[in-house]
Design a protein around this motif. Structure first.
Motif, short mmCIF file in Angstrom:
data_model
loop_
_atom_site.label_atom_id
_atom_site.label_comp_id
_atom_site.label_asym_id
_atom_site.label_seq_id
_atom_site.Cartn_x
_atom_site.Cartn_y
_atom_site.Cartn_z
N TYR A 79 6.52 21.37 21.29
CA TYR A 79 5.63 22.53 20.95
C TYR A 79 6.18 23.15 19.71
N SER A 80 5.89 22.39 18.76
CA SER A 80 6.36 22.97 17.43
C SER A 80 5.31 22.75 16.47
N SER A 81 5.19 23.50 15.39
CA SER A 81 4.28 23.56 14.30
C SER A 81 4.87 23.62 12.91
N THR A 82 4.30 22.72 11.95
CA THR A 82 5.11 22.70 10.67
C THR A 82 4.04 23.38 9.56
N PHE A 83 4.58 23.84 8.68
CA PHE A 83 3.81 24.33 7.53
C PHE A 83 4.66 24.27 6.06
N GLU A 84 3.77 24.25 5.22
CA GLU A 84 4.43 24.31 4.06
C GLU A 84 3.80 25.27 2.95
N VAL A 85 4.33 25.77 1.98
CA VAL A 85 3.76 26.63 1.06
C VAL A 85 4.33 26.36 -0.32
N PHE A 90 7.73 26.73 19.50
CA PHE A 90 7.39 27.71 20.54
C PHE A 90 8.01 27.54 21.81
N GLU A 91 8.07 28.48 22.82
CA GLU A 91 8.14 28.15 24.33
C GLU A 91 7.43 29.35 25.06
N ASP A 101 10.77 22.90 24.66
CA ASP A 101 11.34 21.67 24.32
C ASP A 101 12.60 21.82 23.57
N PRO A 102 13.78 21.51 24.13
CA PRO A 102 14.79 21.77 23.38
C PRO A 102 14.95 20.95 22.03
N ALA A 103 14.38 19.87 22.16
CA ALA A 103 14.38 18.86 20.93
C ALA A 103 13.24 19.53 19.77
#
Length: 176
Positions: free
Chosen positions: A72-78, A164-165, A66-68
């Motif tokens: 297929y993404s995951s967001t995390f914070e620390v 991810f891809e 998904d070029p946008a």
């Protein structure tokens, strides 16, 4: 009058003994102690489950991405009181039918979404670039590590997005 003198003397003696007692136990020292320990919190804020569906021959041949960077993404914070590292690891995947899919078929990049910057506060996949170059799953990989000014700080400073891809030419080039 002598009774009054005696009463005043007795009162003065009583106050003097209280004053002497108070002076014996008073202290001008205040003892304060504190213990500080390191604190590190990691939260996955989006994309905790990512599912790829290969539905066409074109997707099978060319991969799925998904070029946008949404599907297929995951967001995390620390949030950390000290500099930290984040390592990503994965094992091979099994289908419901019991087929094995090598984790190296999955490529990914990581990018800054917080206020800290690659090269200033941290490295992404060992480099000072955001988004990072593509890497593949299958081997343990240090995806965030402190550098420069350091990455200790709040969630707002340390937010990252993994994109991810599956089976793309870029992932195949890295995995061989």
């Amino acid at each position: 009058m002598s009774i009054l003198k005696r009463a005043l003397s007795f009162s003065a003696a009583a106050f003097a003994s209280v004053a002497l007692f108070a002076q014996a136990t008073d202290s001008d020292d205040i003892n304060i102690s504190a213990t500080f320990t390191s604190a590190i919190d990691l939260n996955v804020t989006a994309g905790d489950n990512i599912a790829f569906t290969v539905a066409t021959l074109e997707e099978y041949s060319n991969g799925v991405a998904d070029p946008a960077g949404i599907a297929y993404s995951s967001t995390f914070e620390v949030s950390a009181s000290t500099d930290f590292e984040v390592e990503l690891s994965a094992t091979d995947f099994l289908s419901a039918a019991g087929d094995t899919l090598d984790a190296a078929n999955f490529g990914y990049t990581i990018e800054d979404m917080g206020t800290y910057q690659a090269g200033v506060n941290h490295l992404l996949l060992g480099a000072a670039a955001s988004p990072s170059a593509i890497a593949v799953l299958g081997t343990d990989e240090m995806i965030v590590e402190a550098a420069g000014a350091g990455n200790a700080g709040p969630f707002s400073a340390n937010t990252y997005k993994l994109n991810f891809e599956l089976g793309t030419a870029a992932a195949r080039a890295v995995s061989g």
